[in-house]
Design a protein around this motif. Structure first.
Motif, PDB file in Angstrom:
ATOM      1  N   CYS A   1      11.777  -4.680  -0.849  1.00  0.00           N
ATOM      2  CA  CYS A   1      12.110  -3.847  -2.011  1.00  0.00           C
ATOM      3  C   CYS A   1      11.609  -2.419  -1.840  1.00  0.00           C
ATOM      4  CB  CYS A   1      11.497  -4.435  -3.279  1.00  0.00           C
ATOM      5  SG  CYS A   1      12.136  -6.057  -3.726  1.00  0.00           S
ATOM      6  N   GLY A   2      10.888  -2.162  -0.745  1.00  0.00           N
ATOM      7  CA  GLY A   2      10.384  -0.828  -0.478  1.00  0.00           C
ATOM      8  C   GLY A   2       9.058  -0.518  -1.150  1.00  0.00           C
ATOM      9  N   MET A   3       8.373  -1.533  -1.644  1.00  0.00           N
ATOM     10  CA  MET A   3       7.102  -1.315  -2.319  1.00  0.00           C
ATOM     11  C   MET A   3       5.961  -1.121  -1.324  1.00  0.00           C
ATOM     12  SD  MET A   3       7.363  -4.127  -5.420  1.00  0.00           S
ATOM     13  CE  MET A   3       6.245  -3.271  -6.531  1.00  0.00           C
ATOM     14  N   HIS A   4       4.870  -0.536  -1.802  1.00  0.00           N
ATOM     15  CA  HIS A   4       3.627  -0.514  -1.034  1.00  0.00           C
ATOM     16  C   HIS A   4       2.828  -1.727  -1.497  1.00  0.00           C
ATOM     17  CE1 HIS A   4       0.356   1.993   1.074  1.00  0.00           C
ATOM     18  NE2 HIS A   4      -0.058   0.733   0.999  1.00  0.00           N
ATOM     19  N   VAL A   5       2.647  -2.687  -0.616  1.00  0.00           N
ATOM     20  CA  VAL A   5       1.993  -3.946  -0.972  1.00  0.00           C
ATOM     21  C   VAL A   5       0.544  -3.927  -0.492  1.00  0.00           C
ATOM     22  CG1 VAL A   5       2.059  -6.461  -0.798  1.00  0.00           C
ATOM     23  CG2 VAL A   5       4.197  -5.149  -0.776  1.00  0.00           C
ATOM     24  N   VAL A   6      -0.356  -4.192  -1.420  1.00  0.00           N
ATOM     25  CA  VAL A   6      -1.780  -4.300  -1.097  1.00  0.00           C
ATOM     26  C   VAL A   6      -2.121  -5.783  -1.019  1.00  0.00           C
ATOM     27  CG1 VAL A   6      -4.131  -3.708  -1.758  1.00  0.00           C
ATOM     28  CG2 VAL A   6      -2.236  -2.175  -2.369  1.00  0.00           C
ATOM     29  N   ILE A   7      -2.475  -6.243   0.159  1.00  0.00           N
ATOM     30  CA  ILE A   7      -2.833  -7.646   0.349  1.00  0.00           C
ATOM     31  C   ILE A   7      -4.339  -7.804   0.207  1.00  0.00           C
ATOM     32  CG2 ILE A   7      -2.887  -9.583   1.968  1.00  0.00           C
ATOM     33  CD1 ILE A   7      -0.419  -8.431   3.309  1.00  0.00           C
ATOM     34  N   GLY A   8      -4.754  -8.648  -0.707  1.00  0.00           N
ATOM     35  CA  GLY A   8      -6.164  -8.993  -0.836  1.00  0.00           C
ATOM     36  C   GLY A   8      -6.393 -10.340  -0.185  1.00  0.00           C
TER      37      GLY A   8
ATOM     38  N   ARG B   1       6.755  -7.856  10.250  1.00  0.00           N
ATOM     39  CA  ARG B   1       7.444  -6.736  10.896  1.00  0.00           C
ATOM     40  C   ARG B   1       8.277  -7.212  12.086  1.00  0.00           C
ATOM     41  NH1 ARG B   1       7.624  -3.256   6.855  1.00  0.00           N
ATOM     42  NH2 ARG B   1       5.709  -2.077   6.472  1.00  0.00           N
ATOM     43  N   SER B   2       7.794  -8.248  12.763  1.00  0.00           N
ATOM     44  CA  SER B   2       8.542  -8.766  13.918  1.00  0.00           C
ATOM     45  C   SER B   2       9.856  -9.415  13.509  1.00  0.00           C
ATOM     46  CB  SER B   2       7.677  -9.767  14.691  1.00  0.00           C
ATOM     47  OG  SER B   2       7.495 -10.962  13.945  1.00  0.00           O
ATOM     48  N   CYS B   3       9.982  -9.737  12.210  1.00  0.00           N
ATOM     49  CA  CYS B   3      11.228 -10.326  11.702  1.00  0.00           C
ATOM     50  C   CYS B   3      12.287  -9.258  11.425  1.00  0.00           C
ATOM     51  CB  CYS B   3      10.967 -11.106  10.415  1.00  0.00           C
ATOM     52  SG  CYS B   3       9.888 -12.538  10.606  1.00  0.00           S
ATOM     53  N   GLY B   4      11.915  -7.995  11.651  1.00  0.00           N
ATOM     54  CA  GLY B   4      12.877  -6.914  11.448  1.00  0.00           C
ATOM     55  C   GLY B   4      12.758  -6.214  10.112  1.00  0.00           C
ATOM     56  N   ILE B   5      11.732  -6.549   9.336  1.00  0.00           N
ATOM     57  CA  ILE B   5      11.522  -5.898   8.039  1.00  0.00           C
ATOM     58  C   ILE B   5      10.683  -4.647   8.262  1.00  0.00           C
ATOM     59  CG2 ILE B   5      10.512  -6.143   5.736  1.00  0.00           C
ATOM     60  CD1 ILE B   5      11.057  -9.157   5.967  1.00  0.00           C
ATOM     61  N   THR B   6      11.308  -3.503   8.128  1.00  0.00           N
ATOM     62  CA  THR B   6      10.633  -2.233   8.397  1.00  0.00           C
ATOM     63  C   THR B   6      10.362  -1.428   7.131  1.00  0.00           C
ATOM     64  OG1 THR B   6      12.769  -1.140   8.776  1.00  0.00           O
ATOM     65  CG2 THR B   6      11.657  -2.090  10.700  1.00  0.00           C
ATOM     66  N   SER B   7      10.935  -1.827   6.027  1.00  0.00           N
ATOM     67  CA  SER B   7      10.770  -1.083   4.777  1.00  0.00           C
ATOM     68  C   SER B   7       9.417  -1.373   4.142  1.00  0.00           C
ATOM     69  CB  SER B   7      11.886  -1.459   3.794  1.00  0.00           C
ATOM     70  OG  SER B   7      11.923  -2.861   3.597  1.00  0.00           O
ATOM     71  N   GLY B   8       9.025  -0.498   3.222  1.00  0.00           N
ATOM     72  CA  GLY B   8       7.772  -0.685   2.510  1.00  0.00           C
ATOM     73  C   GLY B   8       6.551  -0.361   3.356  1.00  0.00           C
ATOM     74  N   GLU B   9       5.410  -0.356   2.704  1.00  0.00           N
ATOM     75  CA  GLU B   9       4.139  -0.121   3.384  1.00  0.00           C
ATOM     76  C   GLU B   9       3.150  -1.214   3.000  1.00  0.00           C
ATOM     77  OE1 GLU B   9       2.739   4.065   3.521  1.00  0.00           O
ATOM     78  OE2 GLU B   9       4.420   4.438   2.153  1.00  0.00           O
ATOM     79  N   VAL B  10       2.149  -1.413   3.844  1.00  0.00           N
ATOM     80  CA  VAL B  10       1.171  -2.476   3.604  1.00  0.00           C
ATOM     81  C   VAL B  10      -0.245  -1.971   3.818  1.00  0.00           C
ATOM     82  CG1 VAL B  10       0.521  -4.860   4.100  1.00  0.00           C
ATOM     83  CG2 VAL B  10       2.845  -4.111   4.553  1.00  0.00           C
ATOM     84  N   SER B  11      -1.141  -2.426   2.957  1.00  0.00           N
ATOM     85  CA  SER B  11      -2.577  -2.217   3.162  1.00  0.00           C
ATOM     86  C   SER B  11      -3.261  -3.560   3.003  1.00  0.00           C
ATOM     87  CB  SER B  11      -3.145  -1.228   2.131  1.00  0.00           C
ATOM     88  OG  SER B  11      -2.553   0.035   2.250  1.00  0.00           O
ATOM     89  N   CYS B  12      -4.186  -3.879   3.892  1.00  0.00           N
ATOM     90  CA  CYS B  12      -4.943  -5.133   3.813  1.00  0.00           C
ATOM     91  C   CYS B  12      -6.399  -4.823   3.495  1.00  0.00           C
ATOM     92  CB  CYS B  12      -4.854  -5.904   5.132  1.00  0.00           C
ATOM     93  SG  CYS B  12      -3.227  -6.542   5.527  1.00  0.00           S
ATOM     94  N   PHE B  13      -6.875  -5.324   2.353  1.00  0.00           N
ATOM     95  CA  PHE B  13      -8.256  -5.124   1.942  1.00  0.00           C
ATOM     96  C   PHE B  13      -8.947  -6.475   1.827  1.00  0.00           C
ATOM     97  CE2 PHE B  13      -6.869  -1.136  -0.643  1.00  0.00           C
ATOM     98  CZ  PHE B  13      -6.754  -0.408   0.537  1.00  0.00           C
ATOM     99  N   GLN B  14     -10.215  -6.495   2.154  1.00  0.00           N
ATOM    100  CA  GLN B  14     -10.985  -7.739   2.068  1.00  0.00           C
ATOM    101  C   GLN B  14     -11.188  -8.143   0.610  1.00  0.00           C
ATOM    102  OE1 GLN B  14     -14.166  -8.953   1.078  1.00  0.00           O
ATOM    103  NE2 GLN B  14     -13.819 -10.898   2.116  1.00  0.00           N
ATOM    104  N   LEU B  15     -10.950  -9.423   0.330  1.00  0.00           N
ATOM    105  CA  LEU B  15     -11.119  -9.940  -1.028  1.00  0.00           C
ATOM    106  C   LEU B  15     -11.442 -11.426  -0.996  1.00  0.00           C
ATOM    107  CD1 LEU B  15     -10.889  -9.802  -4.145  1.00  0.00           C
ATOM    108  CD2 LEU B  15      -8.443 -10.269  -3.871  1.00  0.00           C
TER     109      LEU B  15
END
Length: 356
Positions: free
Chosen positions: A89-96, A111-125
């Protein structure tokens, strides 16, 4: 039918032997067996409903560029599939997630599946730690000017008795209290975000049909005197649904454009079932009859995005349709009592100043 009868016989034999070995009382034995039987009934009904409503378990992805979604437990199982769809959907997803490296591996796989849209951040939770939740929330608030969507997805199931570092039984801490605290900390930011857009921000609590087997043991929420994993899990999932109803009602009463949903993703073949009696004695059943994680993510995404549920918060969704909840979840007395207990547990005098 013969499969279920066989499972029941094995279950009784297993519990009987366990009770003798551990010197359990027969009363406790029958409570354990009773819960397991109820779970098999709920599970069987759930599998049937997933089959009947298979064609309805589908939602459409909408473009949401610039929006920010926070997803707990996004590094495995259903959570990965939710992240994948939100990125589309083009969202910026924050993964906790507890293990940031695992989260980054999940993103690499997506990303290896070909999904290039959106952005991701991974934070410890660690949702079972109030300290970790506060650190995570602080990082989210500092890093992003908005939060449009919160998916409280992380969870544990049928684990041995243990207490969190804050002194609460682990199911109750991880599945319920931790997400209450995270919601409490992010809600003011979501309210500010909602005032700047035409649609509501949304909070989605991933619950389970197991909540129907639950009851809130107000005298012993940690069930320390008589711990049964399946009972504790059911209580935590019921608490999630009650929280959904309570919070959404308060938001509506104050005309705040944030809506809350609870979701039963279906009977999904994830690693939560690893070590359960079902996978031990009949490991072929889950891959044959249960939903895949991708199918399980559909109703969660429906609650996150679907225009059809805009303005209809407080609902409990299954297979992208609203369905009934436990009568306890609709009791105002139970809602108010658990709300007060929750505030005390997370050490918050108020749940966002605007709601009190």
């Amino acid at each position: 039918m013969y499969i279920y009868l066989g499972i029941i016989v094995i279950l009784f034999a297993f519990c009987f032997g366990f009770s003798i070995q551990r010197k359990q009382t027969f009363k406790r034995l029958f409570r354990i067996v009773g819960y397991q039987l109820y779970y098999y009934v709920l599970g069987g009904r759930g599998v049937l409903e997933d089959y009947v409503y298979f064609r309805r378990n589908k939602t459409y992805l909408l473009p949401k560029p610039g929006e920010v979604a926070v997803v707990t437990g996004g590094a495995r199982g259903i959570g990965v599939e939710v992240v994948k769809k939100l990125l589309q959907c083009g969202m910026h997803v924050v993964i906790g997630c507890r293990n940031v490296e695992a989260g980054e591996r999940a993103v690499k796989s997506i990303r290896s599946c070909g999904i290039t849209s959106g952005e991701v951040s991974c934070f410890q939770l660690d949702v079972g730690s109030f300290k970790s939740i506060k650190t995570f929330a602080g990082l989210v608030l500092k890093s992003f000017p908005r939060v449009d969507l919160l998916v409280n997805n992380a969870g544990i199931m049928f684990v041995p008795y243990a207490k969190s570092e804050d002194g609460f039984e682990s199911h109750f801490a991880v599945n319920y209290l931790g997400h209450c605290l995270l919601t409490h900390l992010l809600l003011p930011h979501m309210i500010d975000t909602a005032k700047e857009k035409e649609t509501n921000c949304r909070i989605v609590n991933v619950s389970s049909c197991a909540h129907l087997a639950g009851s809130i043991n107000f005298k012993d929420l940690s069930m320390s005197t008589d711990y049964i994993p399946s009972a504790s899990y059911a209580q935590s999932k019921l608490a999630q649904v009650i929280f959904t109803k309570s919070l959404d009602s308060k938001l509506r009463n104050h005309n705040i454009p944030v809506q809350v949903h609870a979701v039963h993703p279906g009977i999904v073949n994830t690693d939560l079932f690893d070590g359960t009696l079902l996978k031990i004695i009949a490991p072929w059943i889950p891959p044959l009859f249960f939903k895949t994680p991708g199918q399980g993510a559909e109703t969660i995404i429906h609650a996150c995005l679907a225009p059809a549920v805009e303005g209809h918060g407080g609902s409990y969704l299954s297979n992208c349709r609203e369905t009934a909840v436990s009568p306890q979840a609709t009791s105002k007395e139970v809602q108010n009592k658990l709300w007060s207990v929750m505030l005390s547990c997370i050490e918050a005098e108020k749940f966002a100043d605007l709601l009190e």
